[in-house]
Design a protein around this motif. Structure first.
Motif: not given
Length: 241
Positions: A1-6, A30-39, A98-99, A223-226
């Motif tokens: 769930m994204p960190f966003f209140s619909w 880019q097939p291999d994105l750089v992971r930074v926590g949830r981003a 997790y929100p 933060p709004a993206m899954m």
């Protein structure tokens, strides 16, 4: 769930989704994105390498350890074809997806001499929206004085461009605990075109201004993206060879 209140922000959510689609459509695949926590960080073309990464915990209110937020960071470097360091990018984001209940942030966005500061949150205690720009970050001991922890990290990993460089910093959070921060040290040749007369000199700062506002909008999307997608915009000037 994204960190966003619909329910709270329905119209901004639609705008964020539209901007995300636009950024994704313009960015290279880019097939291999750089992971930074949830981003997931999508980088512009160039020779990028990971220089460092770690985990930490943010102290937020209420003031007890149960409310602290785990974060992850990654430091990346962009090099020219000859191996010269052109830019360093430090990204920090939530470790999980997790929100939470309303979060009271202890960060501030103060004015600073010689720094362009834009506080779109207007000093809010429940969110951060702080953009900072120093055109010559390599003078007057600026980074060591204003961001000593960042200065030590960059020095430890030899991540400071040798050429005159700028510093762009952006912090963004949501009331539900979503957070993303990005610090960019960029060789000025990436941000400012060559100038040959007074008129060109007066206009030379526009590309940097436009780029840092593109950076801000891209970070706001994450933060709004899954998947936490953060599309780092290409620098406005060609990479020096």
């Amino acid at each position: 769930m994204p960190f966003f209140s619909w329910r709270r922000c329905r119209r901004p959510a639609l705008a964020v989704a539209a901007l995300s689609a636009l950024l994704a459509g313009c960015a290279p695949v880019q097939p291999d994105l750089v992971r930074v926590g949830r981003a997931q960080l999508q980088l512009p073309p160039g020779q990028w390498t990971t220089l460092a990464g770690d985990s930490t915990v943010f102290d937020v209110l209420p003031d007890d350890t149960a409310h602290d937020l785990p974060m992850q960071s990654r430091l990346l470097g962009l090099r020219s074809s000859s191996g010269e360091l052109l830019a360093s990018v430090l990204v920090q984001s939530n470790a999980d997806n997790y929100p939470r209940d309303e979060t009271l942030w202890t960060w501030s966005c103060p004015a600073q001499k010689g720094v362009q500061v834009e506080d779109a949150a207007n000093g809010s205690s429940v969110r951060i929206d702080c953009l900072r720009y120093r055109r010559r970050a390599d003078t007057e001991g600026y980074l060591a004085a204003s961001r000593p922890q960042l200065a030590r990290l960059l020095a430890a990993h030899q991540a400071v461009p040798a050429q005159p460089h700028s510093h762009i910093a952006y912090r963004y959070s949501t009331p539900e605990g979503g957070f993303i921060a990005v610090d960019v040290l960029a060789d000025q040749r990436l941000l400012r075109p060559p100038t040959h007369n007074n008129l060109e000199f007066l206009r030379a700062g526009r590309p940097a201004q436009e780029w840092m506002h593109q950076l801000r909008e891209a970070a706001r999307v994450s933060p709004a993206m899954m998947d936490g997608r953060f599309v780092l915009p290409p620098f406005p000037q060609p990479l020096p060879q």
